[in-house]
Design a protein around this motif. Structure first.
Motif, PDB file in Angstrom:
ATOM      1  N   THR A  26      -4.493  -2.393  -2.071  1.00  0.00           N
ATOM      2  CA  THR A  26      -5.476  -2.613  -0.713  1.00  0.00           C
ATOM      3  C   THR A  26      -5.496  -4.041  -0.840  1.00  0.00           C
ATOM      4  O   THR A  26      -5.543  -4.845  -1.842  1.00  0.00           O
ATOM      5  CB  THR A  26      -6.579  -1.919  -1.307  1.00  0.00           C
ATOM      6  OG1 THR A  26      -7.397  -2.587  -2.350  1.00  0.00           O
ATOM      7  CG2 THR A  26      -6.477  -0.409  -1.639  1.00  0.00           C
ATOM      8  N   PHE A  84      -5.983  -2.587   7.676  1.00  0.00           N
ATOM      9  CA  PHE A  84      -4.399  -2.631   8.103  1.00  0.00           C
ATOM     10  C   PHE A  84      -4.214  -3.749   9.286  1.00  0.00           C
ATOM     11  O   PHE A  84      -3.431  -3.335  10.312  1.00  0.00           O
ATOM     12  CB  PHE A  84      -3.921  -1.367   8.534  1.00  0.00           C
ATOM     13  CG  PHE A  84      -3.788  -0.334   7.622  1.00  0.00           C
ATOM     14  CD1 PHE A  84      -2.675  -0.375   6.722  1.00  0.00           C
ATOM     15  CD2 PHE A  84      -4.753   0.629   7.378  1.00  0.00           C
ATOM     16  CE1 PHE A  84      -2.795   0.541   5.665  1.00  0.00           C
ATOM     17  CE2 PHE A  84      -4.748   1.597   6.221  1.00  0.00           C
ATOM     18  CZ  PHE A  84      -3.609   1.556   5.338  1.00  0.00           C
ATOM     19  N   ASP A 139       2.620  -7.549   1.141  1.00  0.00           N
ATOM     20  CA  ASP A 139       2.729  -6.898   2.447  1.00  0.00           C
ATOM     21  C   ASP A 139       1.702  -7.511   3.346  1.00  0.00           C
ATOM     22  O   ASP A 139       0.547  -7.713   2.945  1.00  0.00           O
ATOM     23  CB  ASP A 139       2.342  -5.230   2.366  1.00  0.00           C
ATOM     24  CG  ASP A 139       2.440  -4.339   3.781  1.00  0.00           C
ATOM     25  OD1 ASP A 139       3.095  -5.190   4.699  1.00  0.00           O
ATOM     26  OD2 ASP A 139       2.203  -3.431   3.789  1.00  0.00           O
ATOM     27  N   ARG A 196       0.161  -6.340   6.567  1.00  0.00           N
ATOM     28  CA  ARG A 196      -0.891  -5.254   6.599  1.00  0.00           C
ATOM     29  C   ARG A 196      -1.332  -4.321   5.435  1.00  0.00           C
ATOM     30  O   ARG A 196      -0.568  -3.501   5.016  1.00  0.00           O
ATOM     31  CB  ARG A 196      -0.691  -4.584   7.813  1.00  0.00           C
ATOM     32  CG  ARG A 196      -0.338  -5.348   9.179  1.00  0.00           C
ATOM     33  CD  ARG A 196       0.094  -4.615  10.367  1.00  0.00           C
ATOM     34  NE  ARG A 196       0.182  -5.694  11.506  1.00  0.00           N
ATOM     35  CZ  ARG A 196       0.209  -5.328  12.662  1.00  0.00           C
ATOM     36  NH1 ARG A 196      -0.071  -3.797  13.071  1.00  0.00           N
ATOM     37  NH2 ARG A 196       0.439  -5.962  13.738  1.00  0.00           N
ATOM     38  N   MET A 197      -2.605  -4.418   5.131  1.00  0.00           N
ATOM     39  CA  MET A 197      -2.856  -3.682   3.733  1.00  0.00           C
ATOM     40  C   MET A 197      -4.239  -2.925   4.130  1.00  0.00           C
ATOM     41  O   MET A 197      -5.010  -3.422   5.232  1.00  0.00           O
ATOM     42  CB  MET A 197      -2.857  -4.431   2.639  1.00  0.00           C
ATOM     43  CG  MET A 197      -1.797  -4.856   2.159  1.00  0.00           C
ATOM     44  SD  MET A 197      -1.604  -5.567   0.560  1.00  0.00           S
ATOM     45  CE  MET A 197      -1.767  -4.186  -0.375  1.00  0.00           C
ATOM     46  N   PRO A 198      -4.794  -1.956   3.479  1.00  0.00           N
ATOM     47  CA  PRO A 198      -5.959  -1.201   3.719  1.00  0.00           C
ATOM     48  C   PRO A 198      -7.115  -2.218   3.364  1.00  0.00           C
ATOM     49  O   PRO A 198      -6.570  -3.355   2.696  1.00  0.00           O
ATOM     50  CB  PRO A 198      -5.971   0.008   2.754  1.00  0.00           C
ATOM     51  CG  PRO A 198      -4.427   0.145   2.364  1.00  0.00           C
ATOM     52  CD  PRO A 198      -3.647  -1.021   2.516  1.00  0.00           C
ATOM     53  N   ASP A 247       0.822  -1.345  -0.051  1.00  0.00           N
ATOM     54  CA  ASP A 247      -0.004  -0.076  -0.095  1.00  0.00           C
ATOM     55  C   ASP A 247       0.996   1.261  -0.104  1.00  0.00           C
ATOM     56  O   ASP A 247       0.508   2.237  -0.480  1.00  0.00           O
ATOM     57  CB  ASP A 247      -0.903  -0.047   1.131  1.00  0.00           C
ATOM     58  CG  ASP A 247      -0.297   0.056   2.696  1.00  0.00           C
ATOM     59  OD1 ASP A 247      -0.279   1.334   3.197  1.00  0.00           O
ATOM     60  OD2 ASP A 247       0.596  -0.748   3.025  1.00  0.00           O
TER      61      ASP A 247
END
Length: 214
Positions: free
Chosen positions: A33, A59, A52, A54-56, A8
């Motif tokens: 996202t 998170f 990643d 943690r993402m939108p 993100d």
């Protein structure tokens, strides 16, 4: 290699695209996202995904969940997960069940370009790439018999084994011969009660299984 990137943070995302394309790889899709990740992975079926944790929008662990689901639906899709911090639970979940073609690195490792690219290639080829900080956490938490029976050199070799490094790389890192590495590995496996016959990736998985289940 064909790569999907899920990140993100725009600066890191574009940096990864530039890094990978400069190294001769093809970035076939990017996601910014959580909900975008799984469709991109299933549509493009990349050789490896960089994701990643943690993402939108929340998170939490959207990226990790998408990676795990994609690996289920896409026959063990190779995935290299990036995290801002050492999150041991996530690493254990990703590496659980004897998985192959998985990696868990801190984002700061991306700056070490050669090491990052080698880790990505190792994961794409069905190997493992576990961040040294995660290995240290696992070893520290599990200190006690029979880990205490390992010599300082054997413990060094164990850490590098758990990171997924081969004998040649371990020898170069510790400035010892490959024969010495093989001897130390044999001693480590013997003291930990692990099967001595397997080498390479399955040997790494045996070590990780030991660390995760103590």
């Amino acid at each position: 290699m064909r790569v999907v990137i899920a990140e993100d943070h725009s600066l890191l995302r574009e940096g990864l695209v530039l890094l990978l394309t400069s190294a001769g790889h093809e970035v076939v899709a990017v996601a910014s996202t959580g909900p975008e990740v799984l469709p991109a992975l299933l549509e493009h079926r990349p050789d490896v995904a960089v994701i990643d944790v943690r993402m939108p929008p929340h998170f939490r662990d959207e990226g990790l969940r998408a990676a795990l689901e994609a690996r289920t639906k896409s026959s063990g899709l190779p995935v290299l997960v990036l995290s801002q911090y050492v999150e041991e639970t996530y690493a254990a979940e990703l590496l659980g069940g004897g998985a192959s073609g998985v990696g868990y690195l801190l984002k700061e490792r991306v700056g070490r370009v050669d090491d990052f690219l080698k880790a990505l290639e190792r994961v794409a080829n069905g190997g493992t790439a576990l961040d040294p900080e995660v290995v240290n956490e696992l070893l520290t938490r599990r200190r006690g018999s029979p880990l205490d029976a390992l010599t300082p050199r054997e413990l060094e070799v164990l850490k590098l084994m758990a990171e997924g490094l081969d004998n040649t790389t371990i020898a170069g890192t510790l400035l010892i011969t490959e024969r010495s590495v093989s001897k130390h590995i044999g001693n480590v496996l013997l003291k930990l009660g692990l099967p001595p016959g397997d080498s390479g990736h399955r040997r790494v998985l045996a070590v990780l299984a030991y660390l995760n289940n103590r």
